[in-house]
Design a protein around this motif. Sequence first.
Motif, PDB file in Angstrom:
ATOM      1  N   ARG A 225      -9.588   0.395  -5.316  1.00 16.83           N
ATOM      2  CA  ARG A 225      -9.951   1.743  -4.857  1.00 16.83           C
ATOM      3  C   ARG A 225     -10.945   1.593  -3.707  1.00 16.83           C
ATOM      4  O   ARG A 225     -11.999   0.990  -3.852  1.00 16.83           O
ATOM      5  CB  ARG A 225     -10.584   2.534  -5.990  1.00 16.83           C
ATOM      6  CG  ARG A 225     -10.952   3.950  -5.577  1.00 16.83           C
ATOM      7  CD  ARG A 225     -11.468   4.737  -6.724  1.00 16.83           C
ATOM      8  NE  ARG A 225     -10.360   4.946  -7.655  1.00 16.83           N
ATOM      9  CZ  ARG A 225     -10.520   5.320  -8.923  1.00 16.83           C
ATOM     10  NH1 ARG A 225     -11.717   5.526  -9.395  1.00 16.83           N
ATOM     11  NH2 ARG A 225      -9.476   5.486  -9.696  1.00 16.83           N
ATOM     12  N   HIS A 226     -10.597   2.131  -2.560  1.00 17.20           N
ATOM     13  CA  HIS A 226     -11.443   2.067  -1.375  1.00 17.20           C
ATOM     14  C   HIS A 226     -12.796   2.713  -1.693  1.00 17.20           C
ATOM     15  O   HIS A 226     -12.839   3.798  -2.282  1.00 17.20           O
ATOM     16  CB  HIS A 226     -10.758   2.802  -0.217  1.00 17.20           C
ATOM     17  CG  HIS A 226     -11.350   2.552   1.112  1.00 17.20           C
ATOM     18  ND1 HIS A 226     -12.558   3.087   1.495  1.00 17.20           N
ATOM     19  CD2 HIS A 226     -10.909   1.819   2.154  1.00 17.20           C
ATOM     20  CE1 HIS A 226     -12.841   2.704   2.715  1.00 17.20           C
ATOM     21  NE2 HIS A 226     -11.846   1.929   3.142  1.00 17.20           N
TER      22      HIS A 226
ATOM     23  N   GLN B 131     -12.992   6.006   0.475  1.00 17.30           N
ATOM     24  CA  GLN B 131     -11.820   6.884   0.383  1.00 17.30           C
ATOM     25  C   GLN B 131     -11.091   6.560  -0.922  1.00 17.30           C
ATOM     26  O   GLN B 131     -10.102   5.824  -0.918  1.00 17.30           O
ATOM     27  CB  GLN B 131     -10.905   6.670   1.581  1.00 17.30           C
ATOM     28  CG  GLN B 131     -11.569   6.940   2.900  1.00 17.30           C
ATOM     29  CD  GLN B 131     -10.717   6.492   4.081  1.00 17.30           C
ATOM     30  OE1 GLN B 131      -9.632   5.947   3.918  1.00 17.30           O
ATOM     31  NE2 GLN B 131     -11.216   6.730   5.270  1.00 17.30           N
ATOM     32  N   PRO B 132     -11.574   7.097  -2.044  1.00 16.98           N
ATOM     33  CA  PRO B 132     -11.055   6.710  -3.356  1.00 16.98           C
ATOM     34  C   PRO B 132      -9.548   6.865  -3.552  1.00 16.98           C
ATOM     35  O   PRO B 132      -8.970   6.195  -4.388  1.00 16.98           O
ATOM     36  CB  PRO B 132     -11.818   7.616  -4.325  1.00 16.98           C
ATOM     37  CG  PRO B 132     -13.036   8.029  -3.583  1.00 16.98           C
ATOM     38  CD  PRO B 132     -12.659   8.052  -2.134  1.00 16.98           C
ATOM     39  N   ASP B 133      -8.908   7.719  -2.781  1.00 13.81           N
ATOM     40  CA  ASP B 133      -7.464   7.895  -2.935  1.00 13.81           C
ATOM     41  C   ASP B 133      -6.650   6.896  -2.115  1.00 13.81           C
ATOM     42  O   ASP B 133      -5.425   6.916  -2.156  1.00 13.81           O
ATOM     43  CB  ASP B 133      -7.058   9.322  -2.533  1.00 13.81           C
ATOM     44  CG  ASP B 133      -7.645  10.363  -3.470  1.00 13.81           C
ATOM     45  OD1 ASP B 133      -7.898  10.027  -4.647  1.00 13.81           O
ATOM     46  OD2 ASP B 133      -7.850  11.502  -3.030  1.00 13.81           O
ATOM     47  N   THR B 134      -7.349   6.030  -1.395  1.00 13.39           N
ATOM     48  CA  THR B 134      -6.689   5.054  -0.536  1.00 13.39           C
ATOM     49  C   THR B 134      -6.770   3.666  -1.169  1.00 13.39           C
ATOM     50  O   THR B 134      -7.861   3.150  -1.382  1.00 13.39           O
ATOM     51  CB  THR B 134      -7.360   5.012   0.851  1.00 13.39           C
ATOM     52  OG1 THR B 134      -7.339   6.318   1.410  1.00 13.39           O
ATOM     53  CG2 THR B 134      -6.661   4.037   1.776  1.00 13.39           C
ATOM     54  N   PRO B 135      -5.621   3.063  -1.488  1.00 19.81           N
ATOM     55  CA  PRO B 135      -5.667   1.705  -2.037  1.00 19.81           C
ATOM     56  C   PRO B 135      -6.092   0.709  -0.959  1.00 19.81           C
ATOM     57  O   PRO B 135      -5.831   0.897   0.229  1.00 19.81           O
ATOM     58  CB  PRO B 135      -4.244   1.446  -2.507  1.00 19.81           C
ATOM     59  CG  PRO B 135      -3.400   2.448  -1.807  1.00 19.81           C
ATOM     60  CD  PRO B 135      -4.274   3.590  -1.394  1.00 19.81           C
TER      61      PRO B 135
END
Length: 75
Positions: free
Chosen positions: A45-46, A49-53
Amino acid sequence: MATNFSAFDPWATFRFSVIGPLLASPPKDGELRLALDVLAEKPWRHPLQPDTPLIVGRSTLERWYYLAKNAPNPI
């Protein structure tokens, strides 16, 4: 005095969360490369940007590992 962990740099916290288990339980001689390869295959998890792997390469993980291992404070 209590430490305010939220004050840490998000990238530092991310790096520690990825390599921390290797520091807490170091691989046996000759097994570091395999352990790093396993971590490099995972999507993370970035930190910003938590929604970006995020995929982290083995050489980057190795650099993070040795920097943290030899630092007075691995975070």
